[in-house]
Design a protein around this motif. Structure first.
Motif, PDB file in Angstrom:
ATOM      1  N   UNK A  17       0.848  -1.177   0.000  1.00 54.21           N
ATOM      2  CA  UNK A  17       0.000   0.000   0.000  1.00 54.21           C
ATOM      3  C   UNK A  17       0.889   1.234   0.000  1.00 54.21           C
ATOM      4  N   UNK A  18       0.552   2.193  -0.817  1.00 55.61           N
ATOM      5  CA  UNK A  18       1.291   3.435  -0.913  1.00 55.61           C
ATOM      6  C   UNK A  18       0.891   4.373   0.216  1.00 55.61           C
ATOM      7  N   UNK A  19       1.856   5.181   0.681  1.00 61.40           N
ATOM      8  CA  UNK A  19       1.531   6.171   1.708  1.00 61.40           C
ATOM      9  C   UNK A  19       0.567   7.200   1.143  1.00 61.40           C
ATOM     10  N   UNK A  20      -0.452   7.502   1.920  1.00 60.24           N
ATOM     11  CA  UNK A  20      -1.473   8.467   1.540  1.00 60.24           C
ATOM     12  C   UNK A  20      -1.056   9.854   2.006  1.00 60.24           C
ATOM     13  N   UNK A  27      -7.986  -1.621   1.431  1.00 56.22           N
ATOM     14  CA  UNK A  27      -7.191  -2.845   1.540  1.00 56.22           C
ATOM     15  C   UNK A  27      -8.046  -4.099   1.715  1.00 56.22           C
ATOM     16  N   UNK A  28      -9.330  -3.942   2.003  1.00 51.20           N
ATOM     17  CA  UNK A  28     -10.205  -5.082   2.270  1.00 51.20           C
ATOM     18  C   UNK A  28     -10.412  -5.876   0.978  1.00 51.20           C
ATOM     19  N   UNK A  29     -10.112  -7.180   1.052  1.00 50.16           N
ATOM     20  CA  UNK A  29     -10.182  -8.057  -0.120  1.00 50.16           C
ATOM     21  C   UNK A  29     -11.306  -9.084  -0.015  1.00 50.16           C
ATOM     22  N   UNK A  71      -3.039   1.703   9.483  1.00 46.67           N
ATOM     23  CA  UNK A  71      -1.801   2.428   9.235  1.00 46.67           C
ATOM     24  C   UNK A  71      -1.770   3.659  10.129  1.00 46.67           C
ATOM     25  N   UNK A  72      -0.608   3.975  10.684  1.00 47.57           N
ATOM     26  CA  UNK A  72      -0.438   5.181  11.502  1.00 47.57           C
ATOM     27  C   UNK A  72      -0.505   6.385  10.569  1.00 47.57           C
ATOM     28  N   UNK A 111       0.096   9.523   5.856  1.00 52.64           N
ATOM     29  CA  UNK A 111       0.459   8.257   6.470  1.00 52.64           C
ATOM     30  C   UNK A 111       1.887   8.353   6.964  1.00 52.64           C
ATOM     31  N   UNK A 112       2.179   7.634   8.055  1.00 55.77           N
ATOM     32  CA  UNK A 112       3.480   7.764   8.701  1.00 55.77           C
ATOM     33  C   UNK A 112       4.336   6.501   8.717  1.00 55.77           C
ATOM     34  N   UNK A 113       3.814   5.377   8.314  1.00 56.31           N
ATOM     35  CA  UNK A 113       4.643   4.183   8.419  1.00 56.31           C
ATOM     36  C   UNK A 113       4.006   2.954   7.826  1.00 56.31           C
TER      37      UNK A 113
END
Length: 144
Positions: free
Chosen positions: A1-4, A51-53, A62-63, A128-130
């Motif tokens: 997942x890419x940082x938002x 992300x839900x599949x 995600x933080x 997003x932080x991490x």
């Protein structure tokens, strides 16, 4: 997942940010107002709905950090802002214009808690932080 990384400068932008932070978990101690900088900020563990599949997938968290600039006032209701270990679930963020670009940003939490920010204009940033981690459960809401 890419940082938002998102910026909200109008109501439509804020609706996108609100959708991405729906069901974020926020500790009361991780929210604060820097009066001298006129900034309200909060750290959260946001649920990544993208992300839900499937129905059985619990998704990911995600933080993330969210802050609002040009804040003139902060009013809390429905929770104890002094309860540092308190945990809130963020449901939505809305903007109500009052005079020109000025207005009220409202952060609505499960159980009726709110944070209302009096702002000169709408300016919010979400980052997003991490790394991501598996969520313990997928948030569910009553449909009444």
């Amino acid at each position: 997942m890419t940082d938002l990384k998102l910026i909200a400068l109008d109501t439509e932008d804020l609706e996108v940010v609100s959708a991405h932070v729906q069901d974020a978990v926020v500790r009361v101690a991780d929210m604060g107002y820097a009066r001298a900088d006129r900034r309200f900020a909060l750290l959260m563990n946001r649920f990544d709905w993208q992300s839900v599949q499937g129905k059985r997938d619990k998704g990911q968290r995600k933080r993330a950090a969210l802050h609002f600039d040009s804040v003139q006032s902060v009013v809390t209701a429905g929770f104890d802002p002094g309860a540092a270990e308190g945990v809130l679930s963020l449901l939505a963020i809305t903007f109500m214009p009052i005079d020109g670009p000025a207005g009220i940003v409202e952060l609505s939490f499960a159980g009726g808690g709110t944070v209302r920010l009096g702002v000169e204009c709408l300016e919010a940033r979400l980052s997003d932080l991490g790394a991501t981690w598996a969520a313990a459960a997928k948030p569910a809401h009553a449909l009444d």
